[in-house]
Design an enzyme around this catalytic site. Structure first.
Site, short mmCIF file in Angstrom:
data_model
loop_
_atom_site.label_atom_id
_atom_site.label_comp_id
_atom_site.label_asym_id
_atom_site.label_seq_id
_atom_site.Cartn_x
_atom_site.Cartn_y
_atom_site.Cartn_z
CB ILE A 143 -0.98 0.03 1.20
CG1 ILE A 143 -0.23 -0.10 2.53
CG2 ILE A 143 -2.02 -1.06 1.07
CD1 ILE A 143 -1.15 -0.04 3.75
CG ASP A 144 0.02 4.43 -2.65
OD1 ASP A 144 0.68 3.59 -3.28
OD2 ASP A 144 -0.92 5.09 -3.14
CE LYS A 145 7.27 8.31 3.34
NZ LYS A 145 8.43 9.11 2.87
CB THR A 147 -2.39 4.31 2.07
OG1 THR A 147 -2.59 5.08 0.89
CG2 THR A 147 -3.69 3.61 2.44
NE ARG A 246 -2.59 8.97 -3.85
CZ ARG A 246 -1.28 9.15 -3.73
NH1 ARG A 246 -0.48 8.12 -3.50
NH2 ARG A 246 -0.76 10.35 -3.84
#
Length: 322
Positions: A143-145, A147, A246
């Site tokens: 998962i994104d940094k 998030t 996003r």
């Protein structure tokens, strides 16, 4: 004696050609010898024979035959020992552990994998999550940094392989919560918008492209809203493209609060700091043959909890897996 090595493709190396990956890691390996090793099956990706123009995917394993005894210079990557503060942060984020998997509630701002400017990341401290095992667990998705929320690690080789494949094929159910700017036109819907990576300087930015992009699907549902200014929505991705949620939220005109990259530039909700991304990987349901059905939920991180209280959202109204 030099033995066969296995290296894992990192997030920032995905979509790189196999021959360029070798050029990056083994700059003095002659191209003709590389081609010979690939044709002979000495170099393999995920155990399979391959070609030099293969586009790599994150998490794939590259088999590397002994090279150093042939005067090959290996480009050394500086190993940074994680600080105790970071190790404790990740250890304290564990919400579940058994003999097959580890589940983390990843804090916002913590990178899953490293990059050129990223010294601290979860992939770099997995040795501290071995516990009673001799081998370290492996990432099976990311998962994104920015998030926060549920992140699953595989502890056994066969489980890791099956989980990685299940995530790639979107067989693992996921729920995300987001606070978006504005209000979707519909309370329930499906966003069907193909995504492709932008060319040029925006290497980490995706865009909608119905002709060239990969099909990307996201189910959404409005849970609560403050007039038409801010809305709490539930997102259920049916595909797993980079930055999918996003971009999809921005595409329907409701960018995620705090997401300056995709249009959520509004920085504050009066007294609430909006510099952080208001996106939570709320829940995951795993149901595989080798893993009995398990469901995990992550609580709201502090910045989202503060925003919920300020906006009058009640977290108990959120939906769970059916």
């Amino acid at each position: 004696m030099i033995s066969v090595e296995t290296k894992v493709v990192t997030y920032d190396e995905k979509n790189l050609r196999l021959d360029k990956w070798f050029r990056k890691h083994y700059p003095s390996l002659p191209h003709n010898r590389l081609e010979k090793l690939i044709r002979g099956g000495n170099i393999r990706v995920d155990g399979c024979r391959c070609k030099s123009n293969l586009r790599l995917e994150e998490g794939q394993e590259i088999r590397i035959p002994p090279l150093a005894n042939r005067n090959i210079i290996v480009k050394k990557v500086k190993n940074t020992i994680p600080q105790k503060r970071f190790i404790d942060l990740i250890l304290n984020s564990i919400i579940y552990k058994d003999e097959k998997i580890i589940v983390l509630n990843k804090p916002p701002g913590v990178a899953v994998q490293g990059g050129s400017k990223q010294k601290e990341h979860i992939d770099g401290m997995l040795d501290y999550l071995k516990f009673e095992y001799k081998t370290r667990p492996k990432l099976v998705h990311r998962i994104d940094k920015a998030t926060s929320g549920i992140l699953v690690l595989g502890r056994l080789e066969d489980i890791t392989t099956k989980l990685t494949e299940a995530f790639k094929k979107s067989l693992i159910e996921k729920i995300y919560w987001a606070i978006v700017i504005g209000k979707p036109d519909k309370d329930v819907g499906i966003i069907d918008a193909s995504l492709i990576k932008q060319t040029g300087k925006h290497f980490e930015k995706m865009e909608v492209n119905f002709e060239l992009g990969k099909r990307s699907l996201t189910e959404f549902r409005v849970i609560s809203g403050l007039s038409n200014k801010f809305t709490w929505i539930e997102l259920r991705p049916k595909t797993g493209r980079t930055h999918q949620l996003r971009v999809h939220c921005s595409y329907i005109g409701t960018p995620i609060l705090g997401d300056g990259k995709y249009g959520g530039k509004l920085k504050t909700i009066t007294s609430i700091n909006g510099n952080e991304l208001f996106l939570l990987a709320r829940g995951i349901r795993i149901n595989l043959n080798d893993i009995n059905e398990k469901v995990f939920y992550a609580p709201l991180p502090k910045h989202m909890k503060d925003a919920f209280e300020h906006l009058g959202f009640d977290a108990s109204e959120g939906h769970s897996f059916d």
